[in-house]
Design an enzyme around this catalytic site. Structure first.
Site, short mmCIF file in Angstrom:
data_model
loop_
_atom_site.label_atom_id
_atom_site.label_comp_id
_atom_site.label_asym_id
_atom_site.label_seq_id
_atom_site.Cartn_x
_atom_site.Cartn_y
_atom_site.Cartn_z
N LYS A 220 -6.49 24.22 65.86
CA LYS A 220 -7.04 23.00 65.61
C LYS A 220 -8.45 23.21 65.33
O LYS A 220 -9.12 24.23 65.28
CB LYS A 220 -6.79 22.14 66.81
CG LYS A 220 -5.41 21.87 67.16
CD LYS A 220 -4.38 21.14 66.12
CE LYS A 220 -3.05 21.69 66.04
NZ LYS A 220 -2.11 20.94 67.11
C1 LIG Z 1 -0.60 20.59 67.63
C2 LIG Z 1 -0.25 19.41 67.80
C3 LIG Z 1 0.54 18.85 68.63
C4 LIG Z 1 0.50 19.26 70.14
O1 LIG Z 1 -0.77 19.95 70.43
P1 LIG Z 1 -0.77 20.85 71.62
O2 LIG Z 1 -2.04 20.95 72.26
O3 LIG Z 1 -0.55 22.28 71.30
O4 LIG Z 1 0.17 20.37 72.78
C5 LIG Z 1 0.91 17.73 68.66
N1 LIG Z 1 1.04 16.92 67.52
C6 LIG Z 1 0.57 17.57 66.13
C7 LIG Z 1 0.67 16.82 65.08
C8 LIG Z 1 0.09 18.92 66.24
O5 LIG Z 1 -0.29 19.51 65.16
#
Ligand SMILES: *Cc1c(COP(=O)(O)O)cnc(C)c1O
Length: 382
Positions: free
Chosen positions: A183
């Protein structure tokens, strides 16, 4: 061919951030404490929202939200199928029914038009995704949700730093951010739950730590109050100070990261304009600031016989990594077998799910890497 593999994503961690994590490790307090509290405050400030709760992941945030709202059997939750499976899994695990809204073919986002026909008296929640770092069109979604008195919860996993009509995502309503290593900012694993609903925020804060009436960290105690009692059964989804201090460092660099991502993405757009087989996502026509979490392209099957998987394999042979964000949830084995949705129910979702992949995009890349990717794409397509 490039000599070093270019991954599709890589976190940018500074020596100062490594030092800050080491300081926490030496400090005698490594789990949720002053650093987690400071990260919450700094993130809330950044978004301009009244409050934020730091969590172990965005998935944890979604789990807590469904629990706080008492979502269960008989309830329906509207969300795209083209999303990360965590949301759909949690709806399923809660015993509720995921109801999939189709997406715009070029922005990959749900809209008030695709969601409206799916609303029933069982609908308890609407969860749009700010896809790839662009903002979903929130105004019509907010109006629709308000008209039916259904909460709107934004999946902001891709949207740290994204703005919609001059306002940061996270400033209004309820949003869940992710700090997974791919992210825009990371703390190893982590998430942030933001809301302008003070009582919801308080409930999430309680549920994230065993349902005790206190946080994992009490400033006056320099620890947890030993007398705290369970007010309702809760979970254990707090963020450690080791992770939070990394998040604090990353947050300081978020705008710089996003600036670099934007420059790289603009270069991609310029170069890919000459490659008709490869279609970048369309940009929304309402005012917004893109966080460029991902650079997603679709392989246009009208212009090339090559499949997406072949395309990805050929790029990999040439040391270029790609990713898939995402394979539609209703096309994953479990949901194929349990939901059994017929082919063609979500045409734009399915078209994209078969054709999309993410090209390398991360702040430590340089412009030459982008040139390299574009050149290599031309090579593999002939
Ligand atoms: C990465 C992601 C999540 C989940 O995030 P985590 O921190 O890994 O639990 C949820 N929704 C979307 C669209 C994502 O890309």
């Amino acid at each position: 061919m490039r000599s070093e593999f270019l991954p599709f994503s890589k976190p940018s961690i500074s020596e100062a951030e490594i030092g800050a994590v080491a300081d926490v490790l030496r400090s005698g307090w490594i789990t949720t404490g002053a650093k987690a509290a400071a990260f919450e405050e700094a993130f809330a400030d950044y978004c301009g929202t009244p409050g934020a709760v730091a969590l172990a992941s965005a998935t944890a945030g979604m789990h807590l939200l469904l629990a706080a709202m008492g979502i269960g059997p008989g309830d329906e939750v509207i969300t795209p199928s083209l999303t990360w499976v965590s949301t759909v899994n949690l709806i399923q695990l809660a015993g509720a029914k995921p109801v999939f809204a189709d997406i715009d073919r070029d922005t990959l986002m749900v809209s008030a038009e695709t969601i409206a026909p799916l609303i029933s008296e069982r609908t308890r929640l609407i969860i749009p995704v700010h896809y790839a770092g662009a903002a979903a069109d929130l105004e019509p979604l907010r109006q629709l949700a308000a008209a039916h008195n259904i909460p709107l919860i934004e999946d902001a996993a891709h949207a740290a730093g994204t703005e919609y009509r001059g306002e940061k995502i996270g400033r209004r309503g309820t949003t869940i951010f992710s700090f997974h290593p791919i992210k825009n900012i990371t703390c190893g694993e982590g998430g942030m739950f933001c809301s302008d609903d003070a009582s919801l925020l308080e409930h999430i804060r309680r549920l994230k730590f065993h349902g005790l009436g206190v946080d994992a960290f009490d400033r006056s105690m320099q620890g947890r109050s030993p007398q705290a009692e369970v007010i309702e059964p809760g979970f254990k989804y707090n963020l450690t100070d080791m992770a939070a201090v990394l998040g604090l460092g990353q947050l300081n660099r978020l705008d710089e990261f996003n600036k670099k991502r934007t420059a790289l993405a603009e270069r991609y757009l310029e170069l890919l304009a000459d490659i008709p087989e490869v279609l970048p996502l369309g940009l929304p026509d309402y005012p917004m600031r893109h966080a460029w979490h991902l650079f997603v392209v679709r392989l246009d099957s009208d212009k090339t016989a090559m499949t997406r998987d072949e395309f990805m394999a050929r790029l990999k042979e040439r040391n270029i990594g790609t990713g898939i964000h995402f394979k539609a949830a209703h096309r994953q084995r479990y949901y194929r077998e349990t939901l059994g949705l017929p082919e063609g129910v979500l045409p734009n979702t399915e078209w994209n799910s078969d054709r999309l992949c993410s090209l390398p995009l991360f702040p430590d890349m340089n412009m030459e890497d982008v040139d390299d990717v574009a050149e290599t794409i031309k090579e593999v397509l002939v």
